[in-house]
Design an enzyme around this catalytic site. Structure first.
Site, PDB file in Angstrom:
ATOM      1  N   ASP A 127       0.821  -1.210   0.000  1.00  0.00           N
ATOM      2  CA  ASP A 127       0.000   0.000   0.000  1.00  0.00           C
ATOM      3  C   ASP A 127       0.856   1.262   0.000  1.00  0.00           C
ATOM      4  OD1 ASP A 127      -2.414  -1.335  -0.016  1.00  0.00           O
ATOM      5  OD2 ASP A 127      -2.757  -1.173   2.143  1.00  0.00           O
ATOM      6  N   ASP A 275      -5.497  -8.088  14.724  1.00  0.00           N
ATOM      7  CA  ASP A 275      -4.940  -9.395  15.085  1.00  0.00           C
ATOM      8  C   ASP A 275      -5.603  -9.962  16.334  1.00  0.00           C
ATOM      9  OD1 ASP A 275      -3.904  -7.364  16.641  1.00  0.00           O
ATOM     10  OD2 ASP A 275      -1.794  -7.845  16.298  1.00  0.00           O
TER      11      ASP A 275
END
Length: 532
Positions: A127, A275
Site C-alpha cells: 500500500d 490481530d
C-alpha cells in the site's frame, strides 16, 4: 474537606484495587507458565518412513532426512513435532506501507526459507506511496527470475489499512496456510519447517512464534521495550496456553490456517488491533492457537520515543476497541467461567494504564489529606495490603527476563544484574506512559475512529547503526507531551511535600512517576528534533 478526603481516598483505593486484581490474575498465568503443558504427539508418517523428518536442500532438489522425535520440554512447550509426510502449500503475506529501509531485508529473509520453493508463494501487499513501490518491484523481478512464486499486489485504494490489505490479500492467496510478517521482521530460514507441522492437529487455527529483538541493546529505550515484551511472549502466552485460556495472534511472525480465518469472519478493519480481534473470533468459533516459545522471530524495536508512543497508542486504543467489540461475545460464549475471567483481563489489559494514571494523580492530594483522614482512624499502613500486586509484577518480570527459555543460554549473574538495574526504570517508564496510553484507551472505549499509524523502522540492528534519514518522522509537539512535562513537575512537588510533611508513604512512588514523566517528556521533545 472531609468529604473531599474520602472521595480522593475512594478513587485512589479503587484504582489500586483494580491494579492489584489484574496483577494477581497475571500471577495466575505465571503459575500456569511453570506447569507442564499438554504433550504434543508428532504426526504419523507413512509406513516405512523415518520416525521424523527434516528438510534438506541438495542440488536444487528437496529430500527428507531422518531426525529423532524424542523432544525435551521446557515451560510446557514441546519442540516442533516431526515434519508432515507432505508439504502443504503456504502463502506468505507481507503487508507493508512505506517501508523503504526494511522491506528488502524482509523479502530476502522470506526467500531464504528452507521449505520447498514450489510449495510456497510470497505476496507483498504493498500500500506504499513512496519509493518503496519501486524497490519492491525490483526485488520481485529479481526473485521471479530465479523461480520464486512472488507477487507485488497494489490496491487501488488503501481501505481498511493493514486489516483491509490482509482481507483483500486473502482472496488472492492460494495457500492452505497463510504466514504473515510485518516489514520490520527477519524470520529464520527454518520458520515454515518449524511451524507448519503443528497444523497436523486439525483444531489448531494459528501457530504464533516468539518475538526476538534485533536491536535490544541499541539504547535504554529499546532495552525497556524488550523487558516489557518478553513478559507477553513468555509468561502471558505460555501461561494462557497451559491454562487452556484464549491466546492472541500478534499480527506478525505467525501462521494461520485459512479455514480458521474464514471461521472467525475474516479480517475486519473496525479496530486498530485486527490481530487480537480475529484471534478471539476464531477461537470462539472452535479453533485454538498454538504458541511456540522456543521458535524466535527477530524484529526491530522502535528506536525513538515518538515512534514508540505511536505504537503504544495503536496497541492501547486497539485493545480497548476490541474489548468493546468482543467482551459481549466472550461472556455469551460457552467458555468456562475461569476462561471468561482471563479473557476479560486480557481484553481489558490496556485499561491498566488508566488506573495507574488515576492512582498517581490522586495520590498527591491524598498525601496532603492524611491528617484529615487520621481523625477517623485511617492508617497509612492500610496500603501495605496492596504489596501483593507489586510482588506479583516483580516475580513475573523476573521469570520472563531471567528464567525463561530465551534466557537459558545467557549468563545468569549478568541477567540478574541487568534485571535489577532495568526493572525500576521500567516501572518509571510504564507509569510515565500512563497519560498517553490513558488517552488512547478512552478514545477506544468512546469509539473515536483514527487511522492506522505505522511505526517507522530504519534497519537499525546494533549500537553502531544511526538514523540515516528523517523520512517517516513527525516533528510536531502535541498537548499530551506538554501534559507529561507538567505531570513531571507535579510529582516533583509531591516529593518535596513528602519531606515537608514528614510523611514518606508515597515518596518512592512519586519519585518514579516524576522520573517516568520527565524521561518521556525529555525524549519526546529531543527526538522531535530528529524530524527537523
Amino acid at each position: 474537606m472531609t468529604v473531599v478526603a474520602f472521595v480522593v481516598l475512594a478513587i485512589y483505593t479503587f484504582s489500586l484495587l483494580y491494579i492489584t486484581v489484574y496483577c494477581l490474575l497475571q500471577f495466575n498465568l505465571l503459575y500456569h507458565y511453570k506447569q507442564e503443558g499438554p504433550t504434543v504427539e508428532p504426526p504419523a508418517l507413512p509406513a516405512g518412513a523415518a520416525t521424523g523428518t527434516s528438510l534438506k536442500r541438495s542440488t536444487g532438489a528437496t529430500t527428507l532426512t531422518a531426525y529423532t522425535t524424542k523432544q525435551p520440554r521446557i515451560s510446557g512447550i514441546d519442540l516442533a513435532p516431526a515434519a508432515p509426510p507432505r508439504f502443504p502449500f503456504v502463502t506468505v503475506q507481507l503487508p507493508i506501507y512505506n517501508e523503504l529501509y526494511v522491506i528488502g531485508r524482509l523479502i530476502d529473509a522470506v526467500a531464504a526459507f528452507d521449505y520447498p520453493r514450489d510449495r510456497y508463494e510470497i505476496h507483498i501487499l504493498d500500500d506504499s506511496t513512496d519509493e518503496t513501490v519501486a524497490l519492491v518491484a525490483e526485488k520481485v523481478k529479481y526473485y521471479r527470475a530465479r523461480g520464486y512464486q512472488i507477487k507485488q499486489i497494489i490496491r487501488a485504494e488503501r481501505q481498511g489499512y493493514k486489516a483491509g490489505a490482509l482481507r483483500d490479500g486473502t482472496q488472492l492467496a492460494g495457500g492452505e496456510f497463510i504466514a504473515i510478517f510485518d516489514a520490520d521482521f527477519v524470520p529464520e530460514p527454518s520458520f515454515l519447517r518449524r511451524t507448519i507441522p503443528y497444523f497436523t492437529d486439525p483444531t489448531v487455527g494459528v501457530v504464533q512464534t516468539r518475538w526476538e529483538h534485533l536491536n535490544e541493546d541499541y539504547s535504554l529505550i529499546t532495552r525497556l521495550q524488550a523487558l516489557q515484551l518478553n513478559v507477553h511472549f513468555t509468561v502471558e502466552q505460555v501461561g494462557r496456553m497451559n491454562g487452556g485460556h484464549l491466546l492472541q495472534f500478534n499480527g506478525t511472525a505467525g501462521v494461520w490456517r485459512r479455514a480458521a480465518i474464514d471461521a472467525g469472519g475474516g479480517w475486519q478493519p473496525d479496530t486498530l488491533t485486527e490481530d487480537l480481534d480475529l484471534s478471539i473470533r476464531s477461537q470462539l468459533a472452535g479453533y485454538k492457537i498454538r504458541y511456540l516459545e522456543r521458535v524466535g522471530s527477530p524484529a526491530e524495536l522502535p528506536v525513538e520515543m515518538n515512534s514508540f508512543k505511536s505504537q503504544q497508542h495503536r496497541w492501547m486504543k486497539g485493545g480497548a476497541e476490541t474489548a468493546r467489540k468482543m467482551l459481549p461475545d466472550v461472556w455469551h460464549s460457552e467458555l468456562a467461567l475461569g476462561h471468561k475471567v482471563q479473557a476479560t483481563a486480557h481484553l481489558l489489559a490496556s485499561s491498566i494504564f488508566l488506573f495507574v494514571f488515576l492512582c498517581g494523580v490522586f495520590s498527591v492530594p491524598l498525601l496532603f489529606l492524611f491528617s484529615e483522614l487520621a481523625q477517623y482512624g485511617f492508617s497509612k499502613n492500610f496500603f501495605a495490603l496492596f504489596l501483593a500486586g507489586l510482588l506479583s509484577v516483580i516475580g513475573i518480570y523476573y521469570v520472563a527476563n531471567v528464567q525463561s527459555v530465551a534466557n537459558k543460554e545467557k549468563n545468569f549473574a549478568k541477567s540478574v544484574f541487568k534485571f535489577v538495574f532495568l526493572f525500576p526504570l521500567f516501572l518509571a517508564l510504564s507509569m510515565g506512559l500512563s497519560l498517553h496510553n490513558s488517552v488512547a484507551v478512552l478514545q477506544g472505549y468512546r469509539g473515536k475512529k483514527s487511522p492506522f499509524v505505522r511505526t517507522p523502522k530504519f534497519n537499525i540492528s546494533t549500537v553502531r547503526d544511526k538514523l540515516k534519514s528523517k523520512k517517516y518522522l513527525s516533528g510536531k509537539l502535541n498537548l499530551i507531551t506538554v501534559g507529561e512535562g507538567v505531570l513531571c513537575v507535579y510529582f516533583l512537588f509531591a516529593v518535596w511535600g513528602a519531606f515537608y510533611l514528614q510523611n514518606t508513604t508515597f515518596v518512592v512512588f512519586h519519585a518514579l512517576l516524576a522520573l517516568g514523566y520527565g524521561a518521556i517528556f525529555f525524549f519526546s521533545v529531543k527526538h522531535l528534533g530528529l524530524a527537523k
